[in-house]
Design an enzyme around this catalytic site. Structure first.
Site, PDB file in Angstrom:
ATOM      1  N   ASP A   1       0.890  -0.896   4.894  1.00 30.58           N
ATOM      2  CA  ASP A   1       0.527   0.369   5.548  1.00 30.58           C
ATOM      3  C   ASP A   1      -0.956   0.567   5.243  1.00 30.58           C
ATOM      4  OD1 ASP A   1       0.493   2.808   6.773  1.00 30.58           O
ATOM      5  OD2 ASP A   1       1.867   3.792   5.399  1.00 30.58           O
TER       6      ASP A   1
ATOM      7  N   GLY B   1       4.594   6.985  -1.374  1.00 26.16           N
ATOM      8  CA  GLY B   1       5.943   6.431  -1.287  1.00 26.16           C
ATOM      9  C   GLY B   1       6.762   6.797  -0.081  1.00 26.16           C
TER      10      GLY B   1
ATOM     11  N   CYS C   1       0.863  -1.195   0.000  1.00 23.77           N
ATOM     12  CA  CYS C   1       0.000   0.000   0.000  1.00 23.77           C
ATOM     13  C   CYS C   1       0.891   1.234   0.000  1.00 23.77           C
ATOM     14  CB  CYS C   1      -0.927   0.000   1.209  1.00 23.77           C
ATOM     15  SG  CYS C   1      -1.889  -1.513   1.416  1.00 23.77           S
ATOM     16  N   ALA C   2       1.691   1.381  -1.028  1.00 26.40           N
ATOM     17  CA  ALA C   2       2.781   2.363  -1.033  1.00 26.40           C
ATOM     18  C   ALA C   2       2.302   3.797  -1.056  1.00 26.40           C
ATOM     19  CB  ALA C   2       3.714   2.098  -2.210  1.00 26.40           C
TER      20      ALA C   2
ATOM     21  N   CYS D   1      -2.325   3.977  11.073  1.00 23.77           N
ATOM     22  CA  CYS D   1      -2.251   5.206  11.857  1.00 23.77           C
ATOM     23  C   CYS D   1      -3.564   5.371  12.621  1.00 23.77           C
ATOM     24  CB  CYS D   1      -1.946   6.423  10.979  1.00 23.77           C
ATOM     25  SG  CYS D   1      -3.042   6.635   9.559  1.00 23.77           S
TER      26      CYS D   1
END
Length: 433
Positions: free
Chosen positions: A308, A242, A238-239, A361
Site C-alpha cells: 500500500d 493497520g 506498508c501496514a 490512492c
C-alpha cells in the site's frame, strides 16, 4: 452562533491557513480552543464551510476574481451551496459578528457566477500544474473527475467478518440509516448530515466491539483483489495503522500468518489496539529496529506481499481537500522514487508462484501504471494478473466493477466519479519463476 458569525469564523480560519500554511485540521482545532463559547454544532458548521471552500477553491476564486479568504468563502456560497445574491447579502450585511457588507463588485459577481469559460483545472478545482498528469489519464473527462473529487465523501464502514455479519451490523446501526456498499460484500455506507458532519461512530457499541471499521469501499476492494488465501503467508509491507492488515486477517478467517511492517514505527502505533479490538489472532507486527533487517527471514517465502505504497494521495481529495492545494511537483518526484524502491524491496519476499499486490490512492499514471511498467522492465520474473481475472475475487460484482473502473494493462483505477469510492489503483502481479 448565528449563520453570519459562523461565516466570519470560516473566513478567519482560512486567513490563518493562508498565513501559516499548515494542515487545516490544526487551524480548526486552534480556532476552537481560542473560542470555547462555540458549541460542537458551531464548530462542525464552521468546519463544513472551510472544507467546502477548499474543495472548490479554484472555481470560487475564479467567480470572485480573488483568492483572498473572504472572496473564497463568498464564492463558495454561490458555487457549492447554491445561494443566490439575496441570501448571501443577508449573511454578509456588516451586522455584529457578520462579514462586512458586499461591495458593488462582489454583488455583481455573485449575481451571475459563471464558469463556462474557465480552464479545465478551474472547473475541476485542482492545481494547474497537475493538469497534464490528469489529462494523460482522463483526457477531456478530467474536469468531471476533478469535480467528483471536490465533492463530500460519505462515511464508509467495513464489517469485520471475524466478529459479525453485515446483516447484524445493519440492524445495530439502523439509527444511522446505513446502506450496503455497491461493490464490496463487507461495505456499509452512511450519508453525512447537511453540514457534512459524520456521526460519532467510535462511540457506537458496534465499533467498540470490533464489528466495524472505518474504511473507504475502494480500500476494501483493493485488499479483496489481492486475494489473500486462508492459511497462507502474507506480508503487509506498508501496514501503517493497520487498516488493510485487519481486512486481510478477516478475509483469511484468522488462518495463516500475516506480517505487518512499516518503515516508520510511529505509523504502526495504533495497530496493536486495533488488532485486539478486531479479534485478530494471526498477525505478527514486525516494527523496524535501527539498521536490522527485521524481515530477512521472510525472503522468498511469502504467498502474498501487499504494498500500500506512499503516494501523493490525489485519490483522497474528497476527504483531504486542503492536501490538493499543498501538493507540489517535488512531492510527486519524491513519492515516485520511494515507490520504485519499495516495489524492488517487496519483490524479494515473494515466493515463486506468489503474488505482489501494488496499491496507491493516487490517480496519476506516474505513480500507478508507469511504476508497474518500470518494475516489469527490471523484474522479468513477474507478470501482471489481467484485470479481467483479478476482479473475479469479488465474484459477480467484479465484472460490474471492471466495467465501471478505468482499466489498463497494468491494473484498475477506481475514482469517485466512476465507482463512488476514493481514488485507488490496484495492480496484482505473480512471480513466474
Amino acid at each position: 452562533m448565528t449563520p453570519a458569525a459562523r461565516l466570519s469564523a470560516a473566513i478567519e480560519v482560512l486567513a490563518d491557513l493562508a498565513a501559516r500554511r499548515r494542515p487545516v485540521a490544526e487551524c480548526l482545532k486552534e480556532w476552537g480552543l481560542k473560542h470555547r463559547f462555540a458549541g460542537s454544532g458551531d464548530r462542525a458548521a464552521i468546519a463544513g464551510l472551510v472544507y467546502d471552500t477548499l474543495r472548490r477553491r479554484a472555481s470560487a476564486a475564479y467567480v470572485m476574481g480573488s483568492d483572498e479568504p473572504r472572496a473564497l468563502v463568498l464564492g463558495m456560497l454561490a458555487v457549492v451551496r447554491g445561494l443566490d445574491l439575496d441570501a448571501i447579502t443577508r449573511l454578509a450585511d456588516g451586522a455584529r459578528f457578520a462579514p462586512a457588507a458586499l461591495s458593488a463588485d462582489e454583488s455583481a459577481r455573485l449575481a451571475a457566477p459563471d464558469l463556462s469559460s474557465a480552464a479545465p483545472w478551474v472547473k475541476g478545482d485542482y492545481p494547474q500544474w497537475l493538469d497534464p498528469y490528469l489529462s494523460a489519464v482522463f483526457g477531456d473527462e478530467r474536469t468531471e473527475e476533478g469535480r467528483a473529487l471536490a465533492s463530500r465523501a460519505p462515511l464508509d464502514l467495513r464489517v469485520n467478518s471475524l466478529a459479525g455479519t453485515r446483516e447484524a451490523v445493519l440492524e445495530d446501526l439502523a439509527h444511522h440509516a446505513p446502506v450496503p456498499g455497491s461493490w464490496s460484500p463487507l461495505a456499509l455506507r452512511i450519508a453525512l448530515d447537511a453540514e457534512g458532519k459524520a456521526p460519532p461512530l467510535v462511540a457506537e457499541p458496534a465499533f467498540l466491539k470490533g464489528l466495524v471499521e472505518v474504511q473507504d469501499e475502494g480500500s476494501q476492494i483493493a485488499a479483496i483483489l489481492a486475494a489473500p488465501v486462508p492459511g497462507s503467508q502474507v506480508l503487509d509491507l506498508c501496514a501503517g495503522a493497520g487498516g488493510k492488515t485487519l481486512e486481510l486477517a478477516a478475509l483469511m478467517d484468522n488462518k495463516g500468518q500475516i506480517y505487518a511492517h512499516d518503515s516508520d514505527i510511529r505509523r504502526l502505533k495504533p495497530i496493536h489496539e486495533r488488532l485486539q479490538r478486531a479479534h485478530v489472532r494471526n498477525v505478527q507486527v514486525r516494527a523496524p529496529r535501527g539498521t536490522a533487517d527485521v524481515l530477512g527471514d521472510l525472503e522468498g517465502h511469502m504467498d502474498l506481499v501487499l504494498v500500500d505504497a506512499p503516494c501523493t494521495g490525489t485519490g483522497t481529495w474528497r476527504r483531504n481537500p486542503d492536501a490538493k492545494w499543498r501538493v507540489r511537483p517535488g512531492a510527486l518526484a519524491e513519492r515516485t522514487a520511494d515507490q520504485a524502491k519499495i516495489l524492488a524491496d517487496a519483490a524479494r519476499f515473494v515466493r515463486p508462484g506468489g503474488r505482489l499486490a501494488y496499491i496507491t490512492c493516487s490517480l496519476l499514471d506516474t505513480e500507478n501504471g508507469a511504476q508497474i511498467r518500470g518494475f516489469l522492465e527490471r523484474h522479468g520474473d513477474f507478470a501482471v494478473v489481467p484485470p479481467a481475472e483479478a476482479v473475479l475475487a469479488l465474484g459477480a460484482r467484479g465484472l460490474d466493477l471492471r466495467a465501471a473502473a478505468l482499466e489498463s494493462p497494468e491494473g484498475l483505477l477506481m475514482t469517485p466519479r466512476r465507482t463512488g469510492t476514493d481514488g485507488f489503483f490496484v495492480s496484482v502481479l505473480t512471480r513466474t519463476a
